[in-house]
Design an enzyme around this catalytic site. Structure first.
Site, mmCIF file in Angstrom:
data_model
loop_
_atom_site.group_PDB
_atom_site.id
_atom_site.type_symbol
_atom_site.label_atom_id
_atom_site.label_comp_id
_atom_site.label_asym_id
_atom_site.label_seq_id
_atom_site.Cartn_x
_atom_site.Cartn_y
_atom_site.Cartn_z
ATOM 1 N N ASP A 1 72.535 -32.053 40.313
ATOM 2 C CA ASP A 1 73.533 -31.368 41.148
ATOM 3 C C ASP A 1 74.597 -32.329 41.668
ATOM 4 O O ASP A 1 74.925 -32.324 42.850
ATOM 5 C CB ASP A 1 72.874 -30.611 42.312
ATOM 6 C CG ASP A 1 73.881 -29.743 43.070
ATOM 7 O OD1 ASP A 1 74.998 -29.559 42.570
ATOM 8 O OD2 ASP A 1 73.547 -29.267 44.166
ATOM 9 N N LYS B 1 80.446 -36.503 42.751
ATOM 10 C CA LYS B 1 79.546 -36.297 43.888
ATOM 11 C C LYS B 1 78.391 -37.308 43.925
ATOM 12 O O LYS B 1 77.833 -37.597 44.983
ATOM 13 C CB LYS B 1 78.992 -34.860 43.833
ATOM 14 C CG LYS B 1 78.127 -34.450 44.996
ATOM 15 C CD LYS B 1 77.663 -32.992 44.828
ATOM 16 C CE LYS B 1 76.525 -32.652 45.774
ATOM 17 N NZ LYS B 1 75.966 -31.300 45.486
ATOM 18 N N GLY C 1 80.330 -21.658 41.668
ATOM 19 C CA GLY C 1 79.476 -21.576 40.479
ATOM 20 C C GLY C 1 78.176 -22.299 40.756
ATOM 21 O O GLY C 1 77.413 -21.887 41.601
ATOM 22 N N THR D 1 86.005 -20.099 47.866
ATOM 23 C CA THR D 1 86.056 -20.786 49.157
ATOM 24 C C THR D 1 87.040 -21.948 49.117
ATOM 25 O O THR D 1 87.491 -22.416 50.153
ATOM 26 C CB THR D 1 84.676 -21.327 49.564
ATOM 27 O OG1 THR D 1 84.162 -22.117 48.489
ATOM 28 C CG2 THR D 1 83.707 -20.200 49.882
ATOM 29 N N ARG E 1 88.358 -23.380 52.533
ATOM 30 C CA ARG E 1 88.837 -24.773 52.538
ATOM 31 C C ARG E 1 90.347 -24.912 52.590
ATOM 32 O O ARG E 1 90.851 -26.026 52.573
ATOM 33 C CB ARG E 1 88.283 -25.518 51.328
ATOM 34 C CG ARG E 1 86.926 -26.218 51.541
ATOM 35 C CD ARG E 1 85.768 -25.260 51.469
ATOM 36 N NE ARG E 1 84.480 -25.838 51.798
ATOM 37 C CZ ARG E 1 83.473 -26.013 50.934
ATOM 38 N NH1 ARG E 1 83.603 -25.667 49.685
ATOM 39 N NH2 ARG E 1 82.326 -26.517 51.318
ATOM 40 N N GLU F 1 74.906 -23.195 41.316
ATOM 41 C CA GLU F 1 73.557 -22.631 41.311
ATOM 42 C C GLU F 1 73.508 -21.185 40.840
ATOM 43 O O GLU F 1 72.448 -20.641 40.607
ATOM 44 C CB GLU F 1 72.960 -22.700 42.718
ATOM 45 C CG GLU F 1 72.843 -24.091 43.289
ATOM 46 C CD GLU F 1 74.146 -24.647 43.809
ATOM 47 O OE1 GLU F 1 74.870 -25.275 42.999
ATOM 48 O OE2 GLU F 1 74.453 -24.482 44.983
ATOM 49 N N ASN G 1 78.205 -28.223 38.615
ATOM 50 C CA ASN G 1 76.985 -28.467 37.842
ATOM 51 C C ASN G 1 76.469 -27.205 37.144
ATOM 52 O O ASN G 1 76.803 -26.103 37.541
ATOM 53 C CB ASN G 1 75.902 -28.968 38.787
ATOM 54 C CG ASN G 1 75.727 -28.018 39.961
ATOM 55 O OD1 ASN G 1 76.576 -27.974 40.847
ATOM 56 N ND2 ASN G 1 74.664 -27.225 39.950
#
Lengths: 573, 119
Positions: free
Chosen positions: A316, A340, A198, A182, A137, A200, A265
């Site tokens: 999530d 989100k 992180g 990322t 990113r 999941e 999450n």
């Protein structure tokens, strides 16, 4: 006085640069004061400046002449697996950006000529096992260096002039934990801050502070059970399944020396606790500091304050996404942060809640969030089994990880909202404490339209504090890229079909559009080189949200590549 | 049940299988699979749970629907193709799970896929 001297020096440097063929020949160093000032010609940090407006005050390109905008040059980074997702930076007429696999480029901002490139040697066997990979990113810049993270857990500093590595620090044992970096780093006050993936994955979601000069790790904050208080919020030792992380960059408040960061999450994503989530299910308790905004002391990494936007997030809906828009409004210093879920949180500079508003039309994971207390009202905590009513929004969120834009001239916040839902069946699964199969979802699910309607996306122009809407533009498929607004009374939206749109910032009237030939899911900026304004946007589709587009929408998405991309730069003819 | 006892009951099997994952990256797939076979109890392996924890992110609805990745129910792909894809993945599309699952577990995954029916 010292600070002022720096500003003057930077301004003088910019004047000289405008007359030079080699844009960065006499550039002033990029430092904290310069990033804070956010000079009009540059884009020195992920969100433009620490104010995180994603806004350029440049007005050469404006609502009167935008119809003359055309492609100035294009750069192809190659090996764009899962498209391009980065936010370019610009300093003194040089543009810095990354492609997949952390390929890093410095380009002449006026011509696109490659000044240098750097392709890190990565652990490809590890990357082949990763799910949220190999996109990158973006970079941070400061102290004559360009900083980039890698999927195999390293933070690398490159010489800004030559692209040669200065230091290369391994921060995460990615071979063991699978995850890496990322997200773009953040540079401030001699420290480079970067957060791990992180969510999941099992792990404790660290955020690191690294000495910019030497590459030495100065501190590490664990977003999963990082304090004694937080450890008590993970019943049955569920901190071992973990999650969290801070996979997008936050910002820096220089007045208090505080790093603001959003966290991801907990795992598993979907819990089977039922309503008694404090004592039942996969991870009994609030699961601090996941799905939270946190304030860390920049020198020590110690927690100064936090607000958990979604206690015991079981949908999530990260807080890792979302810019931290630093506003001064009626004598109050405020921070606006989108979650989100599509709820937008407004804080004071210590994360005390001031307001909450919502950008999405279709939302039922909670009935509402109390704008005064932040309490989740009518939250849906699932039990194992099929969930009757579709969950809204979809797992890809009410807003994407990309950024909205605040325009101080119009006083409006331009933000994309996403209207989509999902069917799901929650499954009680064995706790995953090692990333052998990588993820920890806790449900089967499928994308679905909102009840009684179709999936769509919308660009809203709203008051950032109250959420009052001035205008809205709809799109047949949710745009996922970042938004740019400018001093030229323009708002740019790169959409998912591949078209860049320019709108009148006051009215929302479309003034110009141009196809980049493939979908957008990354950054867009404006900068000046040799006295001329440019708009730079990354194009290239593919990744966790965009991979749903071909089977869901068909049409142009069926043939759209997911391993291609380009940096497209526009200027007036 | 005390939290330590509960933790042991829930997590020790998972930690035991961690040894397979800790195999050096770049080790050949057959060797890694053998190691996994030595440390994982194939008889308790549940592909339906696996889809609900991992595969289902992309193979929607437990593999019954197309999502980020293709629908697996009624797939015309051969067992050989699926085995290869699970082990080696495909760049940008699917991770490689060769180090995560034994041959017996992959066979169980294929059996699950072949048995999928509409809900």
């Amino acid at each position: 006085m010292k600070k002022r001297t720096k500003y003057i020096a930077a301004a003088a440097g910019a004047v000289v640069i405008a007359t030079l063929a080699a844009p960065s020949a006499l550039a002033q160093p990029v430092d904290t004061a310069r990033i804070e000032a956010g000079g009009p010609n540059d884009w020195l940090t992920y969100h433009g400046s620490y104010k995180s407006y994603n806004y350029s005050s440049l007005d050469q390109i404006n609502s009167n002449n935008v119809s003359d905008l055309s492609v100035a040059w294009i750069h192809i980074p190659g090996r764009s697996t899962r498209g391009l997702q980065s936010m370019p930076l610009a300093a003194d007429g040089v543009l810095y950006y990354t492609g997949s696999y952390s390929r890093t480029f410095a380009l002449n901002g006026a011509t696109g000529e490659v000044i240098w490139s750097y392709f890190p040697e990565l652990d490809e066997a590890l990357i082949s096992r990763q799910t949220h990979s190999p996109y990158n990113r973006g970079v941070a810049i400061g102290e004559g260096k360009v900083f980039v993270g890698t999927m195999d857990g390293r933070l690398i500093a490159l010489d800004m002039k030559t692209g040669k590595p200065v230091w290369d620090t391994k921060l995460i044992d990615s071979q063991k934990l699978t995850v890496g970096f990322t997200g773009a780093p953040l540079y401030a006050k001699g420290i480079v801050i970067i957060g791990a993936q992180g969510g999941e994955w099992p792990g404790r979601g660290p955020i690191f502070g690294v000495d910019a000069a030497t590459g030495t790790k100065k501190w590490e904050f664990l977003t999963v059970a990082g304090t004694d208080e937080a450890m008590k919020t993970w019943g049955a030792d569920s901190w071992r399944t973990g999650g969290g992380g801070g996979w997008m960059p936050g910002t820096y408040d220089s007045e208090t020396g505080t790093i603001w960061w959003g966290t991801a999450n907990p795992a598993p994503l979907y819990d089977w606790s039922g309503s008694d989530y404090k004592t039942q299910g996969a991870r009994p308790g609030d699961n601090l500091y996941t799905s939270s905004v946190i304030g860390l002391d920049i020198d020590t990494g110690k927690l100064k304050f936090y607000h958990q936007e979604l206690p015991h997030d079981t949908w999530d809906f990260d807080s890792a996404v979302g810019e931290f828009v630093m506003l001064d409004r009626d004598g109050q210093k405020l921070v606006v942060h989108p979650n989100k879920s599509g709820y937008i949180f407004v804080y004071d500079r210590s994360a005390n809640l001031k307001n909450v508003w919502r950008i999405t039309q279709n939302s039922n994971f909670v009935r509402d969030i109390d704008p005064k207390t932040g309490e989740l009202i009518g939250r849906r905590d699932f039990s194992a089994g099929k969930v009757d009513e579709p969950l809204c929004p979809h797992i890809s969120g009410g807003v994407s990880f990309n950024s909205g834009s605040y325009n101080p001239k119009t006083g409006l916040y331009y933000k994309l909202g996403q209207e989509w839902c999902m069917t799901l069946t929650v499954q009680k699964t064995t706790p995953i404490t090692a990333p052998q199969a990588q993820l920890n979802l806790g449900a089967d699910f499928k994308i679905a339209p909102p009840p009684g309607g179709e999936i769509y996306g919308h660009l809203d122009a709203r008051d950032p504090v109250t959420g009052a809407k001035k205008w809205e533009v709809r799109f047949p498929e949710p745009p996922l890229a970042s938004v740019l607004s400018t001093g030229g009374n323009l708002v740019f939206v790169p959409d998912s079909r591949g078209v860049v749109h320019a709108y009148n910032a006051e009215t929302g009237a479309e003034l110009w559009s141009h196809s980049d030939g493939t979908g957008h899911q990354g950054g867009i900026i404006s900068y000046s080189a040799n006295g001329k304004q440019y708009i730079a946007v990354v194009a290239g589709f593919g990744g966790m949200a965009t991979d749903d587009y071909a089977p869901t929408f068909g049409g142009v998405y069926k043939s759209m590549p997911r391993d291609d991309g380009a940096l497209v730069v526009y200027s007036l003819k | 049940m005390g939290s330590i006892a509960l933790w042991r009951r829930l997590y020790v099997p998972a930690l035991a299988s961690m040894g397979a994952l800790a195999a050096p990256v770049g080790a050949g797939i057959p060797a890694a699979a053998q190691q996994a076979a030595a440390t994982t109890n194939d008889s308790t392996f549940d592909p339906a749970q696996l889809f609900a924890s991992t595969c289902g992110f992309c193979h929607s609805n437990g593999g019954r629907s197309a999502g980020k990745a293709p629908q697996l129910m009624n797939t015309a792909r051969s067992d050989e193709f699926i085995i290869n894809r699970i082990k080696n993945g495909k760049e940008g599309r699917m991770p490689a799970f060769g180090q995560a699952f034994t041959d017996a577990q992959i066979a169980a995954i294929i059996k699950y896929i072949r048995s999928l029916k509409p809900e």
